[in-house]
Design an enzyme around this catalytic site. Structure first.
Site, mmCIF file in Angstrom:
data_model
loop_
_atom_site.group_PDB
_atom_site.id
_atom_site.type_symbol
_atom_site.label_atom_id
_atom_site.label_comp_id
_atom_site.label_asym_id
_atom_site.label_seq_id
_atom_site.Cartn_x
_atom_site.Cartn_y
_atom_site.Cartn_z
ATOM 1 N N ASP A 159 0.777 -1.229 0.000
ATOM 2 C CA ASP A 159 0.000 0.000 0.000
ATOM 3 C C ASP A 159 0.816 1.290 0.000
ATOM 4 O O ASP A 159 0.795 2.043 -0.958
ATOM 5 C CB ASP A 159 -0.973 -0.005 1.193
ATOM 6 C CG ASP A 159 -1.988 1.127 1.080
ATOM 7 O OD1 ASP A 159 -2.262 1.539 -0.062
ATOM 8 O OD2 ASP A 159 -2.485 1.584 2.100
ATOM 9 N N CYS B 214 -15.535 -6.141 -17.554
ATOM 10 C CA CYS B 214 -16.588 -5.196 -17.169
ATOM 11 C C CYS B 214 -17.677 -5.156 -18.254
ATOM 12 O O CYS B 214 -18.856 -4.932 -17.949
ATOM 13 C CB CYS B 214 -16.031 -3.782 -16.979
ATOM 14 S SG CYS B 214 -15.185 -3.542 -15.405
ATOM 15 N N CYS C 223 -21.294 -3.115 -18.488
ATOM 16 C CA CYS C 223 -21.739 -2.724 -17.134
ATOM 17 C C CYS C 223 -21.113 -1.382 -16.746
ATOM 18 O O CYS C 223 -19.970 -1.099 -17.079
ATOM 19 C CB CYS C 223 -21.299 -3.806 -16.142
ATOM 20 S SG CYS C 223 -21.633 -3.379 -14.415
ATOM 21 N N CYS D 59 -21.070 0.649 -11.096
ATOM 22 C CA CYS D 59 -20.287 1.345 -10.054
ATOM 23 C C CYS D 59 -20.320 2.855 -10.257
ATOM 24 O O CYS D 59 -20.337 3.616 -9.284
ATOM 25 C CB CYS D 59 -18.848 0.847 -10.044
ATOM 26 S SG CYS D 59 -18.046 0.810 -11.651
ATOM 27 N N CYS E 114 -22.004 5.686 -7.111
ATOM 28 C CA CYS E 114 -21.138 6.490 -6.234
ATOM 29 C C CYS E 114 -21.933 7.655 -5.623
ATOM 30 O O CYS E 114 -22.454 8.503 -6.345
ATOM 31 C CB CYS E 114 -19.946 7.014 -7.022
ATOM 32 S SG CYS E 114 -18.917 8.091 -6.003
ATOM 33 N N CYS F 289 -14.070 11.422 -3.559
ATOM 34 C CA CYS F 289 -14.297 10.044 -3.074
ATOM 35 C C CYS F 289 -14.393 10.040 -1.547
ATOM 36 O O CYS F 289 -13.536 10.598 -0.839
ATOM 37 C CB CYS F 289 -13.155 9.154 -3.549
ATOM 38 S SG CYS F 289 -13.236 7.474 -2.901
ATOM 39 N N CYS G 162 -15.421 3.835 2.158
ATOM 40 C CA CYS G 162 -16.685 3.633 1.448
ATOM 41 C C CYS G 162 -16.536 2.399 0.569
ATOM 42 O O CYS G 162 -15.465 2.149 0.014
ATOM 43 C CB CYS G 162 -16.962 4.872 0.594
ATOM 44 S SG CYS G 162 -18.346 4.694 -0.548
ATOM 45 N N CYS H 179 -19.155 1.481 -4.519
ATOM 46 C CA CYS H 179 -18.898 1.089 -5.920
ATOM 47 C C CYS H 179 -18.580 -0.397 -6.025
ATOM 48 O O CYS H 179 -18.753 -1.000 -7.090
ATOM 49 C CB CYS H 179 -17.801 1.953 -6.542
ATOM 50 S SG CYS H 179 -16.266 2.034 -5.603
#
Ligand code: B12
Ligand code: SF4
Ligand code: SF4
Length: 356
Positions: free
Chosen positions: A142, A196, A199, A202, A206, A222, A249, A252
């Site tokens: 990360d 994807c 589609c 997402c 949001c 975001c 959150c 999505c």
């Protein structure tokens, strides 16, 4: 870095994969270090200012898309995936529909994943060195300046979805990524193909319209950025959209059809702690700074500190239905020592058409 001369690289990769599984990783893949296309996307994203106050994203420059600049001698990146959705947890949709309850992103309900993943990755690399001899490596999770999603996609672990998270057909997207940058020229995997299709669920889901279009996320809108990375006030025009989300959150990802295939976390450290999967906002807002420190130590939430945590809860209380409990909770911190918290409490009280 040094590379042992007589290593059977196929055998080394097989051993690495088996050991990774034993250590609790859910998948492993290997990629080379070419991220030329992603580098262009990264530059465009930074130029648009979508990173907001995450200055480190700009400071790290090309290091993020050129792993050998971070760890000289790197020729391969081993990417791993670890599922985080806790096995026993209240339904996310139910909590999001209960405005007196706080919603904490499902990745942050247990122990801090940075520590869990880093420890397991370091063990993986040390075990390998014992097996094949000393080799050059650096472990990342990360916070290291590398494009983790692009590297993992190239290593075959999934594709980058329109919401910009990595997802896979067999595991959805509720997993963390980590890497070992190495000078071992291990055999590479094929990049994963994208699924994807037409589609775009997402994008519409949001709450703050942060996904401007496929693969284009304005972090400044975001909720994950607003409640975690952002140190100052949450922009007033976005506070309503934040709803009861007090840390991160998942919206999505919750609507993504591939998450039907998401798997629960096997790692015991991702078990829910302190009832954070369904906490009453008023109870959380009554915590003192000392209680926050004591309860959140060891969690990713600890890193945002008591002030930002309180700011987030104040916004959620402003979005909750008016009730004596909600008003009493907000009033109890009207004169908070923090100007940031006081301002958010005043905003919240104003949502209930009251200031006193
Ligand atoms: C900065 C950051 C954030 C920022 C910005 C998010 C973002 N999309 O970049 C904020 C704070 C908003 C954030 C939020 C979250 N994050 Co975050 N974050 C990071 C971090 C540190 C860097 C990401 C980065 O480099 N962004 C730079 C921009 C340029 O990347 P990008 O928008 O994804 O664009 C890439 C592609 O989409 C593509 N692309 C861009 N434009 C286009 C256009 C076209 C046409 C195409 C084809 C491709 C394409 O190119 C870019 C480079 O590959 C990584 C860890 C790491 N070191 O990589 C974790 C990481 C991405 N985050 C993670 C998580 C879990 C989250 C959250 C789910 C947490 C939460 N529940 O609240 C949310 C998800 C929000 C979302 N929809 O993305 C995980 C994702 C795991 C996964 N399955 O993908 C990571 C990998 C951390 C980890 N080690 O596990 N995060
Ligand atoms: S994490 Fe939430 S706010 Fe961020 S892009 Fe996804 S749905 Fe939007
Ligand atoms: S919701 Fe649809 S468009 Fe978004 S990532 Fe999932 S499959 Fe792709």
């Amino acid at each position: 870095m040094t590379t042992p001369a007589t290593v059977d690289l196929n055998a080394a990769k097989a051993a690495l994969t088996a050991r990774a599984q034993a250590l609790g990783f859910d998948a492993l893949g290997v990629a080379n270090v070419d991220l030329a296309d992603d580098e262009q996307h990264l530059i465009a994203w930074l130029e648009a200012g979508f990173h907001g106050e995450m200055d480190y994203m700009r400071r790290h420059g090309s290091m993020r898309s050129r792993p050998p600049e971070l760890a000289p001698g790197t020729v391969r990146v081993v990417s791993v995936r670890m599922n985080y959705w806790p096995r026993e947890v209240r339904s996310a949709d139910d909590v999001l529909a209960e405005p007196e309850t706080g919603y904490v992103s499902r990745y942050a309900l247990g122990r801090d994943y940075h520590k869990v993943m880093r420890r397991a990755l370091a063990t993986l690399a040390e075990d390998m060195a014992r097996e094949i001899g000393t080799f050059g490596y650096r472990v990342c999770v990360d916070s290291a300046p590398v494009l983790e999603k692009a590297l993992a996609r190239n290593a075959g672990l999934g594709w980058i979805g329109k919401h910009t998270n990595l997802l896979s057909r067999d595991a959805g997207s509720y997993f963390f990524l980590g890497e070992i940058l190495t000078d071992l020229p291990l055999p590479v995997d094929s990049p994963a193909s994208a699924h994807c299709g037409t589609c775009d669920a997402c994008i519409g889901a949001c709450p703050t319209q942060a996904i401007l279009g496929p693969y284009r996320l304005d972090a400044r809108r975001c909720i994950s950025y607003l409640t975690i990375e952002n140190k100052g006030p949450i922009p007033v025009e976005l506070r309503r959209g934040v709803g009861n989300r007090i840390y991160g959150c998942d919206d999505c990802q919750l609507v993504c059809p591939w998450n039907k295939f998401a798997q629960a976390a096997a790692h015991p450290d991702f078990k829910v702690r302190h009832g954070l999967d369904s906490p009453l906002l008023a109870e959380l807002f009554a915590w003192s700074a000392a209680e926050f420190d004591e309860r959140m130590r060891g969690s990713a939430i600890y890193r945002i500190g008591y002030e930002r945590w309180s700011r987030n809860i104040a916004v959620a209380l402003g979005n909750a239905p008016t009730s004596p409990e909600v008003l009493a909770s907000l009033r109890s911190r009207q004169n908070d020592a923090s100007a940031l918290v006081r301002e958010h409490v005043a905003w919240a009280l104003a949502q209930h058409h009251t200031v006193a």
